[in-house]
Design a protein around this motif. Structure first.
Motif, PDB file in Angstrom:
ATOM      1  N   ASN A 161       0.799  -1.231   0.000  1.00 50.27           N
ATOM      2  CA  ASN A 161       0.000   0.000   0.000  1.00 50.27           C
ATOM      3  C   ASN A 161       0.830   1.279   0.000  1.00 50.27           C
ATOM      4  N   GLU A 162       2.089   1.188   0.382  1.00 45.62           N
ATOM      5  CA  GLU A 162       2.903   2.411   0.452  1.00 45.62           C
ATOM      6  C   GLU A 162       4.227   2.281  -0.292  1.00 45.62           C
ATOM      7  N   ARG A 163       5.031   1.306   0.094  1.00 45.12           N
ATOM      8  CA  ARG A 163       6.404   1.294  -0.410  1.00 45.12           C
ATOM      9  C   ARG A 163       6.482   0.968  -1.906  1.00 45.12           C
ATOM     10  N   LEU A 164       5.675  -0.011  -2.348  1.00 43.37           N
ATOM     11  CA  LEU A 164       5.749  -0.439  -3.755  1.00 43.37           C
ATOM     12  C   LEU A 164       4.788   0.362  -4.643  1.00 43.37           C
ATOM     13  N   ILE A 165       4.077   1.302  -4.051  1.00 41.97           N
ATOM     14  CA  ILE A 165       2.918   1.882  -4.741  1.00 41.97           C
ATOM     15  C   ILE A 165       3.297   2.622  -6.033  1.00 41.97           C
ATOM     16  N   LYS A 166       4.519   3.093  -6.117  1.00 42.37           N
ATOM     17  CA  LYS A 166       4.886   3.799  -7.362  1.00 42.37           C
ATOM     18  C   LYS A 166       4.951   2.846  -8.553  1.00 42.37           C
ATOM     19  N   TYR A 167       5.004   1.560  -8.277  1.00 41.70           N
ATOM     20  CA  TYR A 167       4.976   0.584  -9.375  1.00 41.70           C
ATOM     21  C   TYR A 167       3.593  -0.040  -9.551  1.00 41.70           C
ATOM     22  N   TRP A 168       2.604   0.510  -8.867  1.00 42.45           N
ATOM     23  CA  TRP A 168       1.240   0.004  -9.000  1.00 42.45           C
ATOM     24  C   TRP A 168       0.806   0.155 -10.464  1.00 42.45           C
ATOM     25  N   GLY A 169       0.277  -0.909 -11.032  1.00 37.51           N
ATOM     26  CA  GLY A 169      -0.180  -0.871 -12.418  1.00 37.51           C
ATOM     27  C   GLY A 169       0.948  -1.001 -13.429  1.00 37.51           C
ATOM     28  N   LYS A 170       2.179  -1.138 -12.938  1.00 44.49           N
ATOM     29  CA  LYS A 170       3.330  -1.200 -13.845  1.00 44.49           C
ATOM     30  C   LYS A 170       4.035  -2.553 -13.794  1.00 44.49           C
ATOM     31  N   LEU A 171       3.379  -3.540 -13.222  1.00 45.81           N
ATOM     32  CA  LEU A 171       4.000  -4.863 -13.090  1.00 45.81           C
ATOM     33  C   LEU A 171       3.242  -5.910 -13.909  1.00 45.81           C
ATOM     34  N   ARG A 172       2.692  -5.444 -15.022  1.00 45.60           N
ATOM     35  CA  ARG A 172       1.952  -6.312 -15.930  1.00 45.60           C
ATOM     36  C   ARG A 172       2.842  -7.465 -16.393  1.00 45.60           C
ATOM     37  N   TYR A 173       2.277  -8.634 -16.478  1.00 46.31           N
ATOM     38  CA  TYR A 173       2.970  -9.854 -16.933  1.00 46.31           C
ATOM     39  C   TYR A 173       3.960 -10.398 -15.906  1.00 46.31           C
ATOM     40  N   LYS A 174       4.075  -9.755 -14.743  1.00 48.24           N
ATOM     41  CA  LYS A 174       4.782 -10.397 -13.652  1.00 48.24           C
ATOM     42  C   LYS A 174       3.851 -11.480 -13.108  1.00 48.24           C
ATOM     43  N   VAL A 175       4.403 -12.600 -12.686  1.00 46.72           N
ATOM     44  CA  VAL A 175       3.589 -13.692 -12.141  1.00 46.72           C
ATOM     45  C   VAL A 175       3.891 -13.821 -10.655  1.00 46.72           C
ATOM     46  N   ALA A 176       2.863 -13.868  -9.839  1.00 47.36           N
ATOM     47  CA  ALA A 176       3.079 -13.881  -8.392  1.00 47.36           C
ATOM     48  C   ALA A 176       2.163 -14.881  -7.693  1.00 47.36           C
ATOM     49  N   VAL A 177       2.679 -15.444  -6.603  1.00 48.82           N
ATOM     50  CA  VAL A 177       1.919 -16.389  -5.774  1.00 48.82           C
ATOM     51  C   VAL A 177       2.121 -16.029  -4.302  1.00 48.82           C
ATOM     52  N   ALA A 178       1.401 -16.737  -3.421  1.00 48.19           N
ATOM     53  CA  ALA A 178       1.386 -16.386  -1.999  1.00 48.19           C
ATOM     54  C   ALA A 178       1.578 -17.611  -1.110  1.00 48.19           C
ATOM     55  N   PHE A 179       2.075 -17.380   0.099  1.00 47.05           N
ATOM     56  CA  PHE A 179       2.151 -18.453   1.098  1.00 47.05           C
ATOM     57  C   PHE A 179       2.047 -17.839   2.491  1.00 47.05           C
ATOM     58  N   THR A 180       1.608 -18.638   3.447  1.00 51.49           N
ATOM     59  CA  THR A 180       1.399 -18.129   4.809  1.00 51.49           C
ATOM     60  C   THR A 180       1.434 -19.257   5.828  1.00 51.49           C
ATOM     61  N   SER A 181       1.697 -18.896   7.065  1.00 48.21           N
ATOM     62  CA  SER A 181       1.550 -19.815   8.190  1.00 48.21           C
ATOM     63  C   SER A 181       0.592 -19.192   9.191  1.00 48.21           C
ATOM     64  N   SER A 182      -0.355 -19.993   9.677  1.00 51.71           N
ATOM     65  CA  SER A 182      -1.315 -19.489  10.665  1.00 51.71           C
ATOM     66  C   SER A 182      -1.172 -20.284  11.959  1.00 51.71           C
TER      67      SER A 182
END
Lengths: 168, 168, 168, 168
Positions: free
Chosen positions: C67-88
């Protein structure tokens, strides 16, 4: 393009998504969910799934499509790219919840998806897919067209990439 | 009423929710998230949490409120009733996703919540909380007021019920 | 690979995702969210985002990252592929809700994502990304490795496709 | 208690939820979704909705229940309190996504819901409702029982509150 429409609103959206996809150079079939031949689904490279917003989730017909009719292809649609669109009765009436129900099914099947940050008009975007409030406005139809174009762009990249990997 | 607002849109919504709550007979405090005294949070019977829509989720300040500042009261706010509201840059821009991030926190804490099926104007409702596109329209402010009224009605029932159970 | 970890559980998962990605032939950097140089983010082709499950959503640090640090690249990372992981902390404790908060940010930014239908052990899968309950079990680490492999496979296809489209 | 079960796992969970609710002093009916007389639904004060996890959402039968069969009572179940439970094939296989699809329907209808922060065993909780991986373990059945007890506690408070408000 697979969709369900009770009132015709989602059908109009489907035609706009198809128009955008055709402009981007794709061959497009627009098929009502009742009439989908599921055994032809794997022949396509990409999909746009449309549903009315019913109680904040996809319609029964779309739910049956994913959970029953298409289930033999579950896990077998890797590298297919899919997006979602919906029309809800009201702003704040569950349209994004319905998009999420469709995205959840897309991801669950192992397909790829993507978001669209672009605005098509002041205050109208399609981050998670195209949405309309009731009958789609001009801006909502623009969002649908852009969704179709973006889908074809992403499908093209993935398809070319798959070919390049296979040839290497 | 706890809210975060960058542009003033969510602040205007917060004041409308408070207005609706006051009309329904409640004493209401409208407090910017920065200025919340977390040790006073358990004194209230109900809450409306507002956040701008940032990347389809609540703002950093609201996230820090739930995940860090209020965390000592996690699991200790049983029978508190809470709802959510947000303003997003665009239709289809993540407002319901943000409502869901707030509702998820509300439920995670063990609080109660509820939906509002009513329409406040043609094509404007608040099933998962009140939403606005940019600066809140008249209809969006009506949705906020109704959210405030409904919150007080639900809080009143729960509070009276708790008293009746305690006395029996 | 960008992650946040309070207890070390997500860090162990991050190393397993990286191991899977390296086995699939990728160069991988594992970077704690505090230490990310955001201006280097666009240089990468794919990302795995890891977060502890805090109140059913991503951690404050991950939230601030998007929401803050990466925001200048918002909308500019088209075709990047990303996934997620977590521990609860527990089964039923919000791990998929947290995956969804990360997926929502990925889609909101306009990136691509995908699901993994495969089971890595009886009763352990990673449809929406890898999850662990507390310290990651062997099966959870297998899920992380598979997530890393699949990420590289999808990134490779997209990258080759982008090159083929650019050359045509 | 309304549930759908394909393999019997969700049925066993439903019986455990009912057991917990009965221990808390409630009269409980456990009814398979096929056999629900929808016109009797408004007679109850609370509901626990159970579904198998199918493609990360509720089953077709549960979807039809909310979207078609019960729809004449949409918006008319105010102050009813409802919770959700599910069994999925695997950890990370969409159980919380399915809980969310049920919670979304509950909220969409205008009902109340709540979360349960308590752990029933190390690493097993029910923040968004009870979940099982395949056949419910002892801990998962404990989670179901606790869900039933908590449901009755919340229903009791709301019911007493409604009576007190009506009498005042």
């Amino acid at each position: 393009m697979v969709y369900d429409s009770l009132t015709g609103n989602v059908e109009r959206m489907a035609r706009a998504v198809a128009e955008g996809a055709a402009e981007a150079g794709a061959e497009v079939d627009v098929v009502r969910v009742d009439e989908v031949d599921v055994d032809r689904v794997p022949e396509y490279d990409g999909y746009a799934f449309g549903s009315p917003t019913h109680c904040g989730t996809m319609s029964v017909k779309m739910n049956r499509f994913f959970n029953e009719r298409l289930i033999k292809y579950w896990g077998k649609l890797r590298y297919k790219v899919a997006v979602a669109f919906t029309s809800s009765g009201g702003l704040g009436g569950g349209n994004e919840m319905t998009l999420w129900s469709l995205i959840s099914a897309i991801i669950n099947y192992g397909m790829m998806t993507f978001g669209v940050p672009d605005y098509v008009a002041p205050g109208v975007t399609l981050h998670y897919g195209a949405v309309a409030i009731g009958a789609p406005s001009e801006a909502a139809l623009e969002a649908c067209k852009l969704l179709g174009r973006r889908l074809v762009e992403h499908v093209t990249v993935v398809k070319r990439g798959l070919r390049a990997v296979a040839e290497s």
